[in-house]
Write an enzyme that holds these catalytic residues in place. Structure first.
Site: not given
Length: 328
Positions: A107, A130
């Site tokens: 990501s 995350y």
């Protein structure tokens, strides 16, 4: 054989559809059975090494999509149990099964609040768990590749926010608010956002399977980037409502509202659509550069067409019988 780990989700389902169309053999490995491809699903949890060891096919190309990715995951340790330890377990299975090709969807969150135009060489400085867990997972996979560098191919794809039909993430929430006339711009709306259409991301994953041994890292973005003002105007036009005017909320007021709701959420155990981190993400620039073009890949669906497809599917046509995917 292609093994799609975490393939029952949003990207995995679209990827499976494309593989089926191209008559490429695949198997989904996931902790839940795919609604679209139940017969091609093997049940296994990336947190359980024994299950992965049994599920991975010898010599398969592994595509790792498994992740905890929402902003409100509790306990926080789940990010690391799934994203990091899951990568450790997958690498162990890859070692045992003679896997030489591994693709990982990371990501752009690994960059944190990155400068506009950050490319694949950008500084890794994630601001949330995350992003931290994705960055740590990348390092685990790099170590796997480094144990046989002349033989193993590792592709790390860092998508920006991914949207498309049947997804119930942040882009859908924005589309729905605009469609229902409930959208209020927070901040000036001049911040720019990179976006990625799910079919293009899936197509790129297929494209990268033929890359040679080595480590290959790519941001995935569908250009051009829109400012928030431009994005909302584009949505309005797709809905046949160009030129709508809306109220605006100053950034400081929006951040205060999100912070107060975070306190209420911790006390009550409830979740709210507004939080401090979501306000920060909404109002920040998230505009990236990418080396994807250097691979010879051309996205099959232009970004404007992708937005129109999604809006038509969600707000014009009727698709009440299809399962949905919930994400950020």
């Amino acid at each position: 054989m292609i093994n799609i780990v975490g393939g029952s989700g949003f990207i995995g389902t679209r990827l499976s559809q494309l593989l089926q169309q191209r008559q490429l053999p695949f198997r989904i490995i996931d902790k839940r059975r795919s609604d679209d491809f139940p017969d091609q699903t093997v049940i296994a949890d990336v947190r359980v090494p024994e299950q992965l060891m049994q599920a991975v096919d010898p010599g398969a190309t592994l595509i790792n999509l498994a992740a905890e990715h929402r902003d409100d995951v509790r306990p926080i340790s789940l990010y690391y149990d799934v994203n990091v330890q899951g990568a450790v377990n997958l690498c162990a299975a890859a070692e045992a099964k003679g896997v030489r090709k591994l693709l990982f969807t990371s990501s752009v969150a690994v960059y944190g609040f990155a400068p506009v135009g950050t490319d694949e060489s950008g500084l890794i400085q994630p601001f949330n768990d995350y992003g931290k867990s994705k960055a740590q997972a990348e390092e685990v996979l790099r170590q796997w590749q480094a144990r046989a560098p002349a033989e193993r191919s590792l592709v790390i794809v860092r998508p920006t926010v991914v949207f498309g039909e049947r997804n119930r993430g942040n882009v859908y929430n924005l589309l729905r608010q605009v469609a229902r006339g409930r959208f209020m711009m927070v901040g000036a709306g001049t911040n720019r956002k990179s976006m990625a259409y799910v079919e293009n991301v899936a197509s790129f994953l297929i494209h990268t399977q033929n890359l040679p041994a080595g480590v290959h890292v790519y941001n995935y973005i569908d250009k051009p980037d829109f400012s928030m003002n431009e994005l909302v105007s584009t949505i309005d036009a797709a809905l046949g409502q160009p030129g709508r005017s809306r109220p605006r909320l100053p950034y400081a007021a929006g951040l205060l509202m999100g912070t107060l709701l975070d306190v209420v959420a911790r006390i009550s155990g409830r979740s709210f659509p507004i939080s401090a981190i979501r306000v920060k993400k909404f109002c920040s620039d998230s505009s990236y550069s990418t080396a994807v073009g250097q691979t010879g890949f051309h996205a099959p669906v232009p970004l404007g067409d992708a937005l129109s497809r999604t809006i038509r599917h969600e707000f014009v046509e009727q698709h009440t019988d299809r399962p949905l995917f919930y994400s950020e």
